[in-house]
Design a protein around this motif. Structure first.
Motif, PDB file in Angstrom:
ATOM      1  N   THR A   1      -4.640   3.864  -5.643  1.00 57.93           N
ATOM      2  CA  THR A   1      -4.187   2.802  -4.747  1.00 57.93           C
ATOM      3  C   THR A   1      -5.363   2.221  -3.971  1.00 57.93           C
ATOM      4  OG1 THR A   1      -1.980   3.761  -4.525  1.00 57.93           O
ATOM      5  CG2 THR A   1      -2.684   2.269  -2.781  1.00 57.93           C
ATOM      6  N   MET A   2      -6.247   3.082  -3.497  1.00 62.18           N
ATOM      7  CA  MET A   2      -7.437   2.615  -2.791  1.00 62.18           C
ATOM      8  C   MET A   2      -8.264   1.690  -3.686  1.00 62.18           C
ATOM      9  SD  MET A   2      -9.247   2.556  -0.029  1.00 62.18           S
ATOM     10  CE  MET A   2      -8.812   3.978   0.991  1.00 62.18           C
TER      11      MET A   2
ATOM     12  N   ALA B   1       0.833  -1.205   0.000  1.00 68.00           N
ATOM     13  CA  ALA B   1       0.000   0.000   0.000  1.00 68.00           C
ATOM     14  C   ALA B   1       0.869   1.257   0.000  1.00 68.00           C
ATOM     15  CB  ALA B   1      -0.935   0.001   1.206  1.00 68.00           C
ATOM     16  N   TYR B   2       1.926   1.248   0.777  1.00 62.29           N
ATOM     17  CA  TYR B   2       2.840   2.389   0.864  1.00 62.29           C
ATOM     18  C   TYR B   2       3.496   2.656  -0.486  1.00 62.29           C
ATOM     19  CZ  TYR B   2       6.866   5.118   2.622  1.00 62.29           C
ATOM     20  OH  TYR B   2       7.824   6.079   2.848  1.00 62.29           O
TER      21      TYR B   2
ATOM     22  N   ALA C   1       0.961   3.736  -3.279  1.00 61.72           N
ATOM     23  CA  ALA C   1       0.495   5.108  -3.083  1.00 61.72           C
ATOM     24  C   ALA C   1       1.558   6.114  -3.508  1.00 61.72           C
ATOM     25  CB  ALA C   1       0.102   5.331  -1.628  1.00 61.72           C
ATOM     26  N   LYS C   2       2.823   5.795  -3.266  1.00 59.31           N
ATOM     27  CA  LYS C   2       3.901   6.674  -3.707  1.00 59.31           C
ATOM     28  C   LYS C   2       3.957   6.753  -5.227  1.00 59.31           C
ATOM     29  CE  LYS C   2       5.935   7.736   0.279  1.00 59.31           C
ATOM     30  NZ  LYS C   2       6.111   9.126   0.752  1.00 59.31           N
TER      31      LYS C   2
ATOM     32  N   GLU D   1      -3.122   8.104  -3.760  1.00 58.78           N
ATOM     33  CA  GLU D   1      -3.953   7.343  -2.822  1.00 58.78           C
ATOM     34  C   GLU D   1      -5.290   6.906  -3.404  1.00 58.78           C
ATOM     35  OE1 GLU D   1      -6.851   8.324  -1.075  1.00 58.78           O
ATOM     36  OE2 GLU D   1      -6.989  10.439  -1.664  1.00 58.78           O
ATOM     37  N   LYS D   2      -5.887   7.657  -4.332  1.00 58.11           N
ATOM     38  CA  LYS D   2      -7.195   7.277  -4.870  1.00 58.11           C
ATOM     39  C   LYS D   2      -7.105   6.002  -5.702  1.00 58.11           C
ATOM     40  CE  LYS D   2      -9.680  10.731  -3.315  1.00 58.11           C
ATOM     41  NZ  LYS D   2     -10.526  10.536  -2.129  1.00 58.11           N
TER      42      LYS D   2
END
Length: 264
Positions: free
Chosen positions: A161-162, A149-150, A153-154, A158-159
């Motif tokens: 990745t979610m 997840a980390y 997201a990088k 975040e959207k």
């Protein structure tokens, strides 16, 4: 260390780490994690290695965690504690990210769960056109580990990745390139040639410059990575692995049926 699930070789300044355990599609169990830690540390200290290539078999880069092992534990009534394994795979991925040498990951076939996370740990991903990237954890009631997840997201924000973490849907090689986490897509039969062509280019480049570029980017983008692994990833996966949903997810996967999650 005697390597049983992977190979470590060096030629022309290129260290190649090849996961080779087709029995469970290079699933990352404790033994595979231990061998990966050894290989990553060896590559970092090896004076003959200027670039690192991480690869799997043509059929699958890595299927992620060993669900069959967890299923057997569930059926026998044994306790499931992933904390040790999650700590080890975190050490692998942080070792690759903080390594002073460039890391190229070659992906053919499935990179699922921890396999997807492991691929993200490289500096460049070159994917065959048959590659599939799947944040599959949610499908068995877990959260991403191995830094998934980390790192994602990088890479993509975040959207998105979610979406990928919450749906567990597959991402093909072209979409992965469009999203930005894959460097290049090539035909399956050309993957090795493309990977080693690029690896030779990096191996002949300015190694001190590369080392310090990686140091700068790690400091700019990943300085809190170890804290995330220890303080967030391990406890969240610990909670999820002790749920009835996880037991149901593993059972449904092995029994080839749709899981019936109860939210507990």
């Amino acid at each position: 260390m005697e390597l049983q699930k992977l190979h470590y070789d060096v030629a022309d300044g290129i260290a190649t780490i090849t996961m080779d355990y087709p029995k469970n599609l290079n699933a990352i169990d404790e033994q595979m994690a231990d061998e990966l830690i050894y290989a990553v540390e060896k590559a970092e200290s090896d004076p003959d290695a200027r670039v690192v290539v991480l690869k799997g078999a043509p059929k699958a880069f890595s299927a992620g965690g060993d669900i069959g092992y967890f299923y057997d534990l569930i059926k026998s009534g044994g306790d499931i504690n992933m904390d040790g394994l999650i700590g080890k795979v975190g050490k692998v991925t942080n070792g690759l990210k903080s390594m002073s040498k460039m890391v190229i990951v070659a992906v053919s076939g499935a990179a699922a769960g921890a396999g997807f996370s492991l691929a993200l740990s490289g500096d460049f991903i070159i994917a065959a056109d048959n590659a599939k990237f799947i944040m599959a954890f949610v499908n068995i009631g877990l959260v991403p580990d191995t830094g998934g997840a980390y790192l994602l997201a990088k890479e993509i924000g975040e959207k998105k990745t979610m979406e990928l973490c919450a749906t567990g849907r597959p991402v093909d090689a072209q979409e992965a390139k469009d999203l930005g986490f894959v460097y290049k897509v090539t035909a399956k039969e050309d993957l090795d040639a493309e990977v080693y062509k690029f690896a030779k280019r990096l191996a002949s480049g300015p190694q001190v410059s590369y080392k310090n570029i990686k140091k700068q980017i790690y400091a700019a983008a990943f300085s809190d990575y170890e804290r995330y692994l220890d303080d967030v990833e391990i406890p969240t996966q610990h909670e999820c692995s002790n749920t009835e949903d996880f037991k149901e997810g593993c059972s449904a996967f092995m029994e080839k049926r749709k899981p019936e999650f109860q939210g507990k």
